[in-house]
Design an enzyme around this catalytic site. Structure first.
Site, PDB file in Angstrom:
ATOM      1  CD  GLU A 203      -3.030  -1.156   2.157  1.00 34.30           C
ATOM      2  OE1 GLU A 203      -2.807  -0.522   3.200  1.00 34.30           O
ATOM      3  OE2 GLU A 203      -4.077  -1.793   1.963  1.00 34.30           O
TER       4      GLU A 203
ATOM      5  CD  GLU B 178      -4.580  -5.759   1.745  1.00 35.38           C
ATOM      6  OE1 GLU B 178      -5.568  -5.238   2.277  1.00 35.38           O
ATOM      7  OE2 GLU B 178      -3.418  -5.464   2.061  1.00 35.38           O
TER       8      GLU B 178
END
Length: 903
Positions: A181, A279
């Site tokens: 991220e 994810e």
């Protein structure tokens, strides 16, 4: 409904497995990967956070992998948590429950590929985003080139461990994600810093990583996508949580939050690589049960994708309301393939809870068809979504259309089996091109009709099946191949494995009740013997080759102790407020400067990490000589979301901040009792550390937000009048319990002395009889310990949980308190009465000894003057599963030994 299809029809062309353009309906959309075994793979990712703190029982990792494989999934992504592996700078340790080799071995045994995500920054909703606390003492800005020297030891060691398990070395790891991220930054740093990201990649390449790099952008921003320059990854991926994180209101879906442009962005950002959503959280519950609805839904979708290669090459259009359906209340997205088309149907208002009847008019090879043809309409319930198909290849047959969703299909030597399903009380319809002969092997109220040279079948019902791949020859073994030999079985709670030996089919699995079993296809022909968990099952075989029998669940006796009736021992775990307490062995809080980026507002640092205390409770003792005029004491602390703090002057309780779900710091002014001039006095502060902040935004160094005292004012006195001592866990970063790791214990007196470990010295000084259910009548901390025997039946998986009675503070006598739960020395939960909402804390077998003695310890921190008690605490079984998994080994459980230097 499942059917045996027999007859002749024109065989449609097969679409090759290819690159998906859009995730459509399906979360965790599979990617395609070519491996050294030479075949294309459809990989469905299932997130499995591999922190030893989540499941510190290596012999249970195979259990989780098998449950994932049973979904139809073939891959798992895993994090590694730097903070657990290098709690002390320069000392990397990955042994015992922190060892990776058993994890990789379990994945290989189950036939699960792995995506490694070791960071070094992982976010992951863990303390510090995976950063060890000692990074708070660095001036280098995190996630920039300045801090890379601090990552070298971790990256070198974890990289080598992962490299040995790559597919090129015969292991299960096929992809690797550096960082996580890396998606947002402050304006004062270079972002995205391509040189930084390239340096992280180079670190791992130097450690031996050769598999492709994949990224996980926090949103589809296209950062570091392939072929965009320095630092580019091989496969671009992102995640998205469009409905947010409102865990308190999970059924409240905001309007206008559904993203509709993922495919367009993908074609702009990374058209050369598979669309990858990296994810998606697991469907297996914390107690390892699989009764969540999400598990069943994930299984339906994964199995559909495995048998639908045309879905991967279909081109999605835009969602439209009413263009295919007869009502604007339904949104339909068409995915056009070369021959097969898919129609993803949902409510136009995706958060609608309505029940809507609709029809679809869709093009097929036989012309436009309005479905259903044999009933009045189809039904969409609430937030459900469906994938309808047209001209769908089922081996030698063509499914002209189906409103029911496809679970799986398989062609065998003597038949083709197709399984379709729909929701409860829904009517569905499917049509086959040509006058195909079919036999309904299971299904309710099935009608059929030949119309325009198509066989139309109409029915209602929904079912549950398992698709088990038979072991392949080396090097595939248990890994899923592109065209595996599989058995289709209708059975009970869980099927784990299937093997064929001559004319016998051997299954392993779990039961939660007596259940019928049907071997629909894929078994030996003839199947003369069926065994389940090593026991032979009596069977019959019908004219279609379906083998049926019964799996018998034998309900066992589950003897569990009543925790309220056990003999508990207790000790005061806040002796620091007693008049004769000696803190001379404590570290002096005397650092005049801090390496933390937050400057000091106090004469010396009162930040826990400056003294190596990075987890658990912190204690401070401030000594001063009274001038007789100290009227109040103002204290500003910071401990993270939901932390608490209690303050005492000598033995007098001054007050607490009981915390809330959003407060990271708190400023409080407390009235002091009268003090005589010249009288020595001590202010004792007990504070919670609820974990370090994550470091999502590059440039903020938010992870370095300190835990401890930020500022204080003693009325009428200079700050320098107070001299401070500090403690946390014994030894700080030189932690004493290597088996359980650096984050297991904090600074409470009982923790520092090791009383939370098995076999504490409860006959020693200060100990007495006392139960947490009776509690205390004053503010402070009591510590309780007990033991009990378990002798649970073998051959069963019996998840156990410690359950607190919800004790929300009120004016009727229920107080605010915090309680930490230790089981055989492992910390397994923190119950905060005024916040919650968790009251049940699962503890797996392997931490609990199911066939011997167990030691349980509880801290009880009363934050109110009237004290506190635990209303009730029980050990309960959340399920009773007759299991073929096998025995579970105990994790390391070093017992109490007197700790040298403990204070």
């Amino acid at each position: 409904m499942y059917a045996d299809l027999r007859g002749t029809s024109e065989k449609p062309r097969k679409s090759p497995i290819g690159v998906p353009d859009d995730p459509g309906k399906v979360p965790g959309f599979p990617t395609v990967s070519a491996d050294s075994r030479g075949e294309a793979r459809m990989i469905s990712w299932h997130i499995c956070y591999r922190e030893a703190g989540s499941l510190p029982v290596p012999s249970l990792w195979l259990d989780v992998f098998q449950k994932i494989k049973a979904l139809g999934y073939t891959g798992v992504s895993f994090y590694s948590d730097w903070a657990l592996l290098e709690g002390e700078q320069g000392d990397f340790s990955a042994e015992g429950v922190f060892a990776f080799e058993p994890f990789f071995e379990a994945a290989s045994t189950a036939g699960i590929y792995l995506l490694a995500r070791p960071g070094p920054y992982i976010n992951a909703e863990v303390s510090g985003g995976g950063y060890p606390g000692w990074l708070q003492r660095t001036k280098a800005k995190l996630r920039t080139p300045q801090y890379l020297n601090f990552t070298d030891n971790y990256v070198r060691n974890i990289g080598r461990i992962i490299a040995k398990a790559q597919i090129t070395n015969g292991g299960p790891i096929i992809l690797f994600q550096p960082e996580n991220e890396y998606s947002q930054a402050t304006s004062d740093v270079t972002f995205p810093d391509r040189e930084y990201f390239q340096a992280v990649e180079d670190q791992y390449r130097e450690a031996g990583i050769v598999v492709p790099f994949i990224s996980n952008d926090a949103a589809p921003r296209g950062y570091l996508a392939p072929r965009t320059g320095t630092g580019s990854v091989d496969i671009y991926g992102h995640d998205a949580y469009p409905l947010g994180f409102d865990c308190a209101n999970p059924y409240t879906w905001p309007d206008g939050a559904l993203p509709l442009g993922f495919r367009t962005l993908h074609l702009e950002q990374s058209p050369s690589t598979p669309f990858s959503l990296v994810e998606f959280q697991g469907a297996i519950a914390e107690d390892r049960t699989i009764s969540r609805e999400k598990y069943s839904e994930a299984k339906l979708e994964a199995n559909f994708l495995r048998v639908s290669p045309a879905y991967l090459t279909a081109t999605p259009g835009n969602a439209s309301n009413g263009s295919f359906s007869n009502t604007a209340a339904i949104a339909t997205t068409q995915l056009r393939g070369k021959m097969t088309h898919f129609y993803v149907v949902r409510h136009a208002a995706y958060n609608s809870l309505n029940k809507t009847t609709y029809t679809l008019t869709i093009p097929t090879s036989a012309g436009n068809v309005t479905i259903p043809q044999l009933s009045r309409g189809l039904t969409l319930n609430g937030r459900d979504s469906k994938i309808h198909v047209t001209d769908y290849n089922v081996g030698d047959y063509t499914l002209l259309y189906s409103s029911a969703e496809i679970f799986t299909w398989k062609t065998y030597k003597d038949k083709t089996v197709l399984i379709l399903y729909g929701g409860t009380n829904e009517t569905h319809e499917a049509a086959f091109s040509g006058s195909t002969a079919f036999h309904v092997l299971e299904g309710a109220r099935v009608r059929s009709k030949v119309k325009n040279d198509a066989l139309i079948i109409n029915w209602d019902g929904a079912y549950n099946y398992w698709i088990l791949d038979l072991p392949a020859t080396s090097p595939y073994n248990n890994y899923t191949t592109s065209d595996p030999s599989s058995v289709i079985v209708r059975a009970g709670y869980l099927l784990r494995t299937a093997t064929v030996s001559n004319d016998s089919l051997l299954l392993t699995g779990d039961l939660n009740r007596t259940t019928p079993i049907e071997i629909i296809g894929g078994g030996p022909q003839p199947c003369t013997s069926l065994s389940f968990n090593g026991r032979r099952v009596g069977t019959t075989t019908n004219s279609y080759g379906v083998v049926t029998g019964t799996l018998v669940f034998n309900k066992p006796h589950i003897p569990l102790p009543d925790l309220t009736n056990l003999e508990w021992k207790s000790i005061n775990s806040l002796p620091e407020i007693e008049a004769d307490y000696d803190d001379s062995a404590w570290p002096n809080a005397d650092l005049a400067k801090t390496m933390n980026p937050r400057d000091l507002d106090t004469p010396t640092s009162l930040y826990g990490s400056d003294y190596g205390f990075n987890a658990g409770n912190l204690l401070f003792r401030g000594h001063f000589i009274s001038a007789g005029n100290e009227a109040n004491f103002t204290l500003r602390t910071q401990g993270g979301a939901a932390y608490g703090v209690s303050v005492f002057l000598n033995s007098t309780f001054l007050g607490s901040w009981v915390g809330n779900g959003t407060g990271f710091e708190y400023n409080q002014t407390l009235t002091l009792p009268s003090l005589n001039a010249g009288q020595p006095a001590v202010i004792t502060v007990l504070q919670d550390n609820m974990g370090l902040d994550e470091n999502f935004v590059v440039g903020t160094d938010q992870m370095k937000q300190p835990r401890g005292i930020l500022d204080y004012v003693l009325f009428g006195r200079p700050q320098s009048a107070v001299e401070w001592k500090i403690t946390g866990n014994l030894g700080g970063e030189d932690y004493r319990d290597g088996a359980r790791g650096p984050l297991n214990e904090g600074g409470l007196y009982a923790e520092r002395l090791g009383f939370h470990l098995p076999r504490p010295p409860t006959t020693g000084s200060g100990w007495g009889r006392g139960k947490p259910m009776n509690g205390s009548s004053t503010a402070g901390v009591n510590f309780y310990t007990t033991s009990f025997e378990l002798d649970l039946p073998t051959g069963y998986d019996i998840p156990l949980s410690f359950v607190f009675t919800n004790s929300t503070p009120n004016d009727m006598g229920v107080s605010s308190f915090r309680s930490q739960l230790y089981v055989n020395g492992y910390q397994f939960g923190k119950y905060v009465s005024n916040i919650g909402p968790q009251t049940s804390f699962p503890v797996p077998e392997g931490i609990l000894n199911y066939h011997g003695t167990n030691y349980v310890a509880l801290s009880l921190w009363a934050l109110d003057a009237r004290g506190a008690k635990i209303e009730d605490l029980q050990l309960v079984s959340t399920a009773v599963i007759q299991s073929g998994y096998g025995p579970v080994e105990l994790s390391p459980m070093p017992a109490y030994e007197e700790r040298v230097g403990a204070y």
